[in-house]
Design a protein around this motif. Sequence first.
Motif, mmCIF file in Angstrom:
data_model
loop_
_atom_site.group_PDB
_atom_site.id
_atom_site.type_symbol
_atom_site.label_atom_id
_atom_site.label_comp_id
_atom_site.label_asym_id
_atom_site.label_seq_id
_atom_site.Cartn_x
_atom_site.Cartn_y
_atom_site.Cartn_z
ATOM 1 N N ALA A 103 0.828 -1.214 0.000
ATOM 2 C CA ALA A 103 0.000 0.000 0.000
ATOM 3 C C ALA A 103 0.858 1.258 0.000
ATOM 4 C CB ALA A 103 -0.925 -0.002 1.212
ATOM 5 N N ASN A 104 2.029 1.177 0.612
ATOM 6 C CA ASN A 104 2.912 2.344 0.699
ATOM 7 C C ASN A 104 4.370 1.902 0.616
ATOM 8 O OD1 ASN A 104 4.437 4.560 1.319
ATOM 9 N ND2 ASN A 104 3.214 5.200 3.081
ATOM 10 N N PRO A 105 4.941 1.917 -0.585
ATOM 11 C CA PRO A 105 6.321 1.441 -0.770
ATOM 12 C C PRO A 105 7.351 2.263 0.016
ATOM 13 C CG PRO A 105 5.197 1.707 -2.880
ATOM 14 C CD PRO A 105 4.326 2.335 -1.849
ATOM 15 N N ASP A 106 6.971 3.473 0.450
ATOM 16 C CA ASP A 106 7.911 4.302 1.219
ATOM 17 C C ASP A 106 7.747 4.125 2.726
ATOM 18 O OD1 ASP A 106 8.979 5.409 -1.103
ATOM 19 O OD2 ASP A 106 7.377 6.911 -1.201
ATOM 20 N N LEU A 107 7.127 3.042 3.142
ATOM 21 C CA LEU A 107 6.868 2.801 4.560
ATOM 22 C C LEU A 107 8.139 2.930 5.410
ATOM 23 C CD1 LEU A 107 4.446 1.703 6.352
ATOM 24 C CD2 LEU A 107 5.554 -0.531 6.126
ATOM 25 N N PHE A 108 8.016 3.619 6.538
ATOM 26 C CA PHE A 108 9.118 3.754 7.502
ATOM 27 C C PHE A 108 8.860 2.702 8.582
ATOM 28 C CE2 PHE A 108 11.079 5.435 11.324
ATOM 29 C CZ PHE A 108 12.198 6.143 10.903
ATOM 30 N N ILE A 109 9.772 1.748 8.695
ATOM 31 C CA ILE A 109 9.544 0.623 9.617
ATOM 32 C C ILE A 109 10.399 0.797 10.864
ATOM 33 C CG2 ILE A 109 9.672 -1.881 9.883
ATOM 34 C CD1 ILE A 109 9.477 -1.902 6.704
ATOM 35 N N TYR A 110 9.730 0.867 11.993
ATOM 36 C CA TYR A 110 10.417 0.991 13.283
ATOM 37 C C TYR A 110 10.336 -0.364 13.977
ATOM 38 C CZ TYR A 110 11.370 2.710 18.059
ATOM 39 O OH TYR A 110 11.898 2.910 19.319
ATOM 40 N N ALA A 111 11.467 -1.027 14.156
ATOM 41 C CA ALA A 111 11.524 -2.289 14.883
ATOM 42 C C ALA A 111 12.016 -1.989 16.292
ATOM 43 C CB ALA A 111 12.470 -3.261 14.184
ATOM 44 N N ASP A 112 11.209 -2.346 17.279
ATOM 45 C CA ASP A 112 11.503 -1.913 18.641
ATOM 46 C C ASP A 112 11.301 -3.067 19.620
ATOM 47 O OD1 ASP A 112 12.068 -0.200 20.733
ATOM 48 O OD2 ASP A 112 10.014 0.570 20.878
ATOM 49 N N ALA A 113 12.272 -3.260 20.501
ATOM 50 C CA ALA A 113 12.177 -4.328 21.492
ATOM 51 C C ALA A 113 11.650 -3.769 22.810
ATOM 52 C CB ALA A 113 13.549 -4.958 21.705
ATOM 53 N N TRP A 114 10.876 -4.581 23.500
ATOM 54 C CA TRP A 114 10.393 -4.199 24.839
ATOM 55 C C TRP A 114 11.403 -4.644 25.904
ATOM 56 C CZ3 TRP A 114 7.287 -2.705 21.267
ATOM 57 C CH2 TRP A 114 6.078 -2.070 21.523
ATOM 58 N N SER A 115 12.149 -5.696 25.542
ATOM 59 C CA SER A 115 13.139 -6.225 26.483
ATOM 60 C C SER A 115 14.172 -7.022 25.713
ATOM 61 C CB SER A 115 12.452 -7.148 27.502
ATOM 62 O OG SER A 115 13.424 -7.803 28.314
ATOM 63 N N ALA A 116 15.322 -7.233 26.341
ATOM 64 C CA ALA A 116 16.291 -8.203 25.837
ATOM 65 C C ALA A 116 15.795 -9.600 26.232
ATOM 66 C CB ALA A 116 17.661 -7.943 26.452
ATOM 67 N N PRO A 117 16.265 -10.650 25.572
ATOM 68 C CA PRO A 117 15.937 -12.000 26.039
ATOM 69 C C PRO A 117 16.368 -12.156 27.503
ATOM 70 C CG PRO A 117 17.010 -12.091 23.889
ATOM 71 C CD PRO A 117 17.110 -10.664 24.373
ATOM 72 N N GLY A 118 15.624 -12.975 28.244
ATOM 73 C CA GLY A 118 15.858 -13.105 29.683
ATOM 74 C C GLY A 118 17.288 -13.436 30.060
ATOM 75 N N CYS A 119 17.942 -14.289 29.273
ATOM 76 C CA CYS A 119 19.279 -14.712 29.706
ATOM 77 C C CYS A 119 20.336 -13.627 29.512
ATOM 78 C CB CYS A 119 19.692 -16.024 29.053
ATOM 79 S SG CYS A 119 19.505 -16.119 27.293
ATOM 80 N N PHE A 120 19.954 -12.459 28.959
ATOM 81 C CA PHE A 120 20.892 -11.329 28.877
ATOM 82 C C PHE A 120 20.653 -10.333 30.018
ATOM 83 C CE2 PHE A 120 20.793 -11.581 23.884
ATOM 84 C CZ PHE A 120 21.378 -12.837 23.935
ATOM 85 N N LYS A 121 19.755 -10.667 30.949
ATOM 86 C CA LYS A 121 19.307 -9.669 31.935
ATOM 87 C C LYS A 121 19.531 -10.087 33.386
ATOM 88 C CE LYS A 121 15.222 -7.954 31.358
ATOM 89 N NZ LYS A 121 13.772 -8.207 31.270
ATOM 90 N N THR A 122 19.486 -9.094 34.251
ATOM 91 C CA THR A 122 19.680 -9.357 35.684
ATOM 92 C C THR A 122 18.570 -10.234 36.254
ATOM 93 O OG1 THR A 122 18.503 -7.306 36.193
ATOM 94 C CG2 THR A 122 20.910 -7.191 36.163
ATOM 95 N N ASP A 123 17.330 -10.093 35.744
ATOM 96 C CA ASP A 123 16.230 -10.866 36.341
ATOM 97 C C ASP A 123 15.968 -12.178 35.602
ATOM 98 O OD1 ASP A 123 15.256 -9.500 34.113
ATOM 99 O OD2 ASP A 123 13.236 -9.316 34.928
ATOM 100 N N GLU A 124 16.783 -12.474 34.595
ATOM 101 C CA GLU A 124 16.761 -13.757 33.889
ATOM 102 C C GLU A 124 15.423 -14.121 33.267
ATOM 103 O OE1 GLU A 124 18.528 -16.521 36.623
ATOM 104 O OE2 GLU A 124 20.467 -15.537 36.481
ATOM 105 N N THR A 125 14.587 -13.121 33.027
ATOM 106 C CA THR A 125 13.354 -13.321 32.269
ATOM 107 C C THR A 125 13.111 -12.034 31.500
ATOM 108 O OG1 THR A 125 10.944 -13.505 32.429
ATOM 109 C CG2 THR A 125 12.078 -12.706 34.373
ATOM 110 N N ASP A 126 12.351 -12.128 30.411
ATOM 111 C CA ASP A 126 12.155 -10.898 29.634
ATOM 112 C C ASP A 126 11.042 -10.025 30.223
ATOM 113 O OD1 ASP A 126 10.042 -12.575 28.687
ATOM 114 O OD2 ASP A 126 9.960 -11.419 26.825
ATOM 115 N N ILE A 127 10.359 -10.509 31.256
ATOM 116 C CA ILE A 127 9.320 -9.672 31.897
ATOM 117 C C ILE A 127 9.852 -9.105 33.221
ATOM 118 C CG2 ILE A 127 7.462 -10.965 30.800
ATOM 119 C CD1 ILE A 127 6.979 -12.365 33.505
ATOM 120 N N ASN A 128 9.029 -8.380 33.928
ATOM 121 C CA ASN A 128 9.348 -7.900 35.288
ATOM 122 C C ASN A 128 10.517 -6.931 35.372
ATOM 123 O OD1 ASN A 128 7.324 -9.636 36.089
ATOM 124 N ND2 ASN A 128 8.745 -11.289 36.660
#
Length: 331
Positions: free
Chosen positions: A140-165
């Motif tokens: 529909a729009n070949p000039d689409l601006f795509i924003y890829a955004d993470a809410w969290s890193a995977p759990g094993c990269f984090k202090t709380d070892e889960t991607d939530i909380n």
Amino acid sequence: MAAVLLSYIFGASAVTAQYVPLPWAYTQNESVVRVSVNAGVQYQTMIGGGCSGAFGVACDQTGAHGLSPTNQQLVSNYLFDENLGGLSILRNRIGSSPTDGILGSCPSTPSSTLNFTSLGANDSTADSCQLKLTQQALLANPDLFIYADAWSAPGCFKTDETDINGGLICGVRGSNCTEDWRQAYADYLVQYVKLYEEKGINVSLLGAYNEPDFNPVTYASMESDGFQAKDFLEILYPTVKKYRNDLEVSCCDATGARQERSILYELEQAGGGALYDVATWHNYQSNPERAFNSQGQPNMQTEYADGSGPWNTTWDTTGQLAEGLQWAMYM
Ligand SMILES: *[C@@H]1O[C@H](CO)[C@@H](O)[C@H](O)[C@H]1NC(C)=O
Ligand SMILES: *[C@@H]1O[C@H](CO)[C@@H](O)[C@H](O)[C@H]1NC(C)=O
Ligand SMILES: *[C@@H]1O[C@H](CO)[C@@H](O)[C@H](O)[C@H]1NC(C)=O
Ligand SMILES: *[C@@H]1O[C@H](CO)[C@@H](O)[C@H](O)[C@H]1NC(C)=O
Ligand SMILES: *[C@@H]1O[C@H](CO)[C@@H](O)[C@H](O)[C@H]1NC(C)=O
Ligand SMILES: *[C@@H]1O[C@H](CO)[C@@H](O)[C@H](O)[C@H]1NC(C)=O
């Protein structure tokens, strides 16, 4: 209108007074106004307007509830065609859990080869249906601006070892993990963009955060102040530019404009004021009110709702926040 409304209220019983919209007509007595617009004059550069199919919403659009393939594309045309809905930005969520992310298994150390998966075996549903929605939107729009955004890193990269909380990326100040997983998270984010590139789609903007000032919350989430953002962006930014120089990096999707400003201030204090290309913010907790304290980078509001309830189809009936006229005024 005011006079009509008043007489109606006085005419109604005081106990059951409830405003029912009256049909009305407007006769334009003034002569026609001629407006000329010089499209050559530019006041402000706009990146565009957009929407998101995150958290499974994209699947509604790609047939999860029976929308036919023809109508799926038709709805995307309504949203993204420049002569119809005119939306030109799509914000996709980069999954972080073992089921919606792209990390097949946790690496044993940061120097281990990361075991990435694909976006999904079936392109119709891959990446929580966001791939298909992106393909529809691009038609529909070949000039689409795509924003890829993470809410969290995977759990094993984090202090709380889960991607939530909430929790922190291991390696930023204030985290106390035995390993530094910042490069692994940067590689994870770039890998997601590469998987889209393999489908012939260039992501325009990449983000590592969603509301890092608000966490912890029970869905995918991760905390960061501006100092901690510096510690991660100093890894992410060069990693992104090495992959593709025109891929932009965002910071940091705070819950409000004031909250975003605090992060940008701290980021700059820490020496990281140039480690992003677009300042991204949400409008929930505070309004912009004045210019952002970026180093000249543009800003983009990437989320907002008025919090007054579900989607409302009325334009200007009750004067409530959810109505179309109010949203037209925000814009
Ligand atoms: C237009 O003119 C008519 C006749 O004079 C008058 O009744 C009406 O109130 C006017 N409408 C407006 C919007 O001024
Ligand atoms: C990579 O992840 C996949 C999917 O979870 C898993 O089946 C496979 O065993 C993993 N490979 C390695 C080398 O860990
Ligand atoms: C892919 O998913 C779609 C939608 O769920 C389904 O209709 C189709 O049969 C799937 N294709 C394959 C090869 O499994
Ligand atoms: C850091 O480690 C100490 C000791 O194990 C622990 O009490 C503390 O909660 C940890 N802090 C973070 C941010 O993980
Ligand atoms: C993606 O971006 C690269 C680098 O700017 C460019 O060479 C390539 O043609 C783009 N691909 C598409 C599908 O737009
Ligand atoms: C729209 O919002 C108004 C005010 O909150 C409410 O009275 C009305 O029921 C809503 N309509 C729909 C269709 O949601």
